[in-house]
Motif scaffolding. Structure first.
Motif, PDB file in Angstrom:
ATOM      1  N   VAL A 120      -1.200  -7.554  -6.330  1.00 24.23           N
ATOM      2  CA  VAL A 120       0.098  -7.743  -6.989  1.00 24.23           C
ATOM      3  C   VAL A 120       1.074  -8.416  -6.036  1.00 24.23           C
ATOM      4  O   VAL A 120       1.149  -8.080  -4.856  1.00 24.23           O
ATOM      5  CB  VAL A 120       0.668  -6.384  -7.469  1.00 24.23           C
ATOM      6  N   GLY A 121       1.829  -9.356  -6.570  1.00 23.25           N
ATOM      7  CA  GLY A 121       2.881 -10.032  -5.805  1.00 23.25           C
ATOM      8  C   GLY A 121       2.334 -11.151  -4.939  1.00 23.25           C
ATOM      9  O   GLY A 121       1.140 -11.282  -4.727  1.00 23.25           O
ATOM     10  N   ASP A 122       3.264 -11.956  -4.505  1.00 22.67           N
ATOM     11  CA  ASP A 122       2.938 -13.060  -3.611  1.00 22.67           C
ATOM     12  C   ASP A 122       3.494 -12.759  -2.236  1.00 22.67           C
ATOM     13  O   ASP A 122       4.717 -12.845  -2.036  1.00 22.67           O
ATOM     14  CB  ASP A 122       3.534 -14.379  -4.135  1.00 22.67           C
ATOM     15  N   PRO A 123       2.615 -12.417  -1.294  1.00 21.31           N
ATOM     16  CA  PRO A 123       3.113 -12.135   0.052  1.00 21.31           C
ATOM     17  C   PRO A 123       3.843 -13.353   0.612  1.00 21.31           C
ATOM     18  O   PRO A 123       3.372 -14.477   0.458  1.00 21.31           O
ATOM     19  CB  PRO A 123       1.843 -11.850   0.877  1.00 21.31           C
ATOM     20  N   PRO A 124       4.989 -13.141   1.225  1.00 21.13           N
ATOM     21  CA  PRO A 124       5.706 -14.262   1.834  1.00 21.13           C
ATOM     22  C   PRO A 124       4.980 -14.739   3.072  1.00 21.13           C
ATOM     23  O   PRO A 124       4.186 -14.004   3.660  1.00 21.13           O
ATOM     24  CB  PRO A 124       7.059 -13.660   2.194  1.00 21.13           C
ATOM     25  N   THR A 125       5.227 -15.943   3.432  1.00 17.38           N
ATOM     26  CA  THR A 125       4.684 -16.464   4.682  1.00 17.38           C
ATOM     27  C   THR A 125       5.850 -16.733   5.617  1.00 17.38           C
ATOM     28  O   THR A 125       6.945 -17.042   5.179  1.00 17.38           O
ATOM     29  CB  THR A 125       3.877 -17.748   4.451  1.00 17.38           C
ATOM     30  N   GLY A 155      11.747  -6.856  -4.429  1.00 18.45           N
ATOM     31  CA  GLY A 155      10.927  -7.754  -5.249  1.00 18.45           C
ATOM     32  C   GLY A 155       9.503  -7.247  -5.382  1.00 18.45           C
ATOM     33  O   GLY A 155       8.905  -7.311  -6.463  1.00 18.45           O
ATOM     34  N   LEU A 156       8.952  -6.718  -4.309  1.00 19.16           N
ATOM     35  CA  LEU A 156       7.603  -6.148  -4.345  1.00 19.16           C
ATOM     36  C   LEU A 156       7.549  -4.981  -5.318  1.00 19.16           C
ATOM     37  O   LEU A 156       6.620  -4.879  -6.133  1.00 19.16           O
ATOM     38  CB  LEU A 156       7.186  -5.697  -2.942  1.00 19.16           C
ATOM     39  N   VAL A 157       8.535  -4.097  -5.257  1.00 12.64           N
ATOM     40  CA  VAL A 157       8.564  -2.940  -6.153  1.00 12.64           C
ATOM     41  C   VAL A 157       8.637  -3.406  -7.609  1.00 12.64           C
ATOM     42  O   VAL A 157       7.920  -2.886  -8.474  1.00 12.64           O
ATOM     43  CB  VAL A 157       9.741  -1.996  -5.800  1.00 12.64           C
ATOM     44  N   ARG A 158       9.483  -4.403  -7.889  1.00 14.38           N
ATOM     45  CA  ARG A 158       9.559  -4.951  -9.261  1.00 14.38           C
ATOM     46  C   ARG A 158       8.211  -5.516  -9.692  1.00 14.38           C
ATOM     47  O   ARG A 158       7.749  -5.266 -10.804  1.00 14.38           O
ATOM     48  CB  ARG A 158      10.629  -6.058  -9.336  1.00 14.38           C
ATOM     49  N   ASP A 159       7.567  -6.267  -8.795  1.00 13.64           N
ATOM     50  CA  ASP A 159       6.253  -6.836  -9.119  1.00 13.64           C
ATOM     51  C   ASP A 159       5.239  -5.736  -9.413  1.00 13.64           C
ATOM     52  O   ASP A 159       4.438  -5.852 -10.350  1.00 13.64           O
ATOM     53  CB  ASP A 159       5.737  -7.706  -7.975  1.00 13.64           C
ATOM     54  N   LEU A 160       5.252  -4.677  -8.627  1.00 10.70           N
ATOM     55  CA  LEU A 160       4.321  -3.570  -8.852  1.00 10.70           C
ATOM     56  C   LEU A 160       4.617  -2.880 -10.181  1.00 10.70           C
ATOM     57  O   LEU A 160       3.689  -2.525 -10.925  1.00 10.70           O
ATOM     58  CB  LEU A 160       4.394  -2.559  -7.702  1.00 10.70           C
ATOM     59  N   ASP A 161       5.907  -2.705 -10.493  1.00 11.84           N
ATOM     60  CA  ASP A 161       6.287  -2.055 -11.753  1.00 11.84           C
ATOM     61  C   ASP A 161       5.896  -2.893 -12.965  1.00 11.84           C
ATOM     62  O   ASP A 161       5.538  -2.358 -14.014  1.00 11.84           O
ATOM     63  CB  ASP A 161       7.792  -1.772 -11.789  1.00 11.84           C
ATOM     64  N   GLU A 207       0.831  -1.209   0.000  1.00 15.79           N
ATOM     65  CA  GLU A 207       0.000   0.000   0.000  1.00 15.79           C
ATOM     66  C   GLU A 207       0.867   1.261   0.000  1.00 15.79           C
ATOM     67  O   GLU A 207       0.615   2.201  -0.761  1.00 15.79           O
ATOM     68  CB  GLU A 207      -0.926  -0.003   1.216  1.00 15.79           C
ATOM     69  N   PHE A 208       1.903   1.295   0.830  1.00 15.11           N
ATOM     70  CA  PHE A 208       2.780   2.469   0.880  1.00 15.11           C
ATOM     71  C   PHE A 208       3.438   2.745  -0.469  1.00 15.11           C
ATOM     72  O   PHE A 208       3.654   3.898  -0.830  1.00 15.11           O
ATOM     73  CB  PHE A 208       3.863   2.291   1.949  1.00 15.11           C
ATOM     74  N   PHE A 209       3.745   1.692  -1.216  1.00 17.35           N
ATOM     75  CA  PHE A 209       4.419   1.887  -2.496  1.00 17.35           C
ATOM     76  C   PHE A 209       3.479   2.369  -3.598  1.00 17.35           C
ATOM     77  O   PHE A 209       3.900   2.530  -4.734  1.00 17.35           O
ATOM     78  CB  PHE A 209       5.187   0.628  -2.910  1.00 17.35           C
ATOM     79  N   GLN A 210       2.257   2.691  -3.240  1.00 18.42           N
ATOM     80  CA  GLN A 210       1.369   3.369  -4.184  1.00 18.42           C
ATOM     81  C   GLN A 210       1.696   4.856  -4.234  1.00 18.42           C
ATOM     82  O   GLN A 210       1.308   5.559  -5.154  1.00 18.42           O
ATOM     83  CB  GLN A 210      -0.107   3.153  -3.808  1.00 18.42           C
TER      84      GLN A 210
END
Length: 183
Positions: free
Chosen positions: A177-182, A161-167, A125-128
């Motif tokens: 977007v993305g696969d949250p880690p567990t 990795g999250l930023v790349r997935d969002l881009d 959410e913050f990376f929006q």
């Protein structure tokens, strides 16, 4: 003679029974001491954990206070400002604020209040925010100095990795977007 053998046998049996009872009592006492020692050790572990959490909370408050002072006073911000000087001062102040939010989330994670998946969702959410993305890019050199095996470095890689997935996402639905880690 028979009476003597019988009496001696009864005495031997009674002695064995007494020895067995004493051994059983000793074993039970040993078990109690071991259990008491385990409980004492667990209490110490819990006390240590509480002290650690309290110290982390204090550290977070102190970091926020220091960052708030830097945000409010450019002369103090100069002490910790390692961002490119071509970035306008107001934007660098926003970076300090973005860093405060990132560190806040990091400490919530370290304190066990957020798990990795929850941290990931908050960061997604913050990376929006374009400012938050710009902060992340501008602070890359700071993360590069971290020990690669540290928890902070590992989380930084997760965020990269999250930023790349969002881009690279083909959707406007950023929240999927993305696969949250567990954990």
């Amino acid at each position: 003679m028979t009476t003597r053998k019988y009496s001696a046998g009864r005495l031997a049996t009674a002695a064995l029974a007494l020895l067995a009872a004493a051994a059983g009592a000793a074993m039970a006492a040993r078990q109690r001491r071991l259990e008491e020692a385990r409980l004492h050790e667990r209490r110490l572990e819990l006390e240590e954990l509480a002290i650690r959490r309290k110290a982390l909370a204090h550290q977070q408050r102190m970091q926020w206070e220091l960052l708030a002072r830097a945000i409010d006073d450019p002369s103090l911000a100069a002490v910790i400002d390692t961002y490119d000087k071509s970035i306008p001062a107001e934007r660098r102040r926003q970076f300090f604020y973005a860093n405060a939010w990132y560190v806040h989330l990091f400490h919530l994670y370290r304190a066990g209040i957020l798990d990795r998946e929850e941290l990931y969702r908050h960061l997604r959410e913050f990376f929006q925010s374009p400012v938050f993305r710009e902060y992340w890019e501008a602070s890359q050199h700071m993360r590069a100095s971290l020990n690669e095996t540290s928890e902070e470095a590992q989380l930084g890689h997760m965020v990269d990795g999250l930023v790349r997935d969002l881009d690279e996402a083909d959707t406007d639905e950023w929240w999927v977007v993305g696969d949250p880690p567990t954990d």
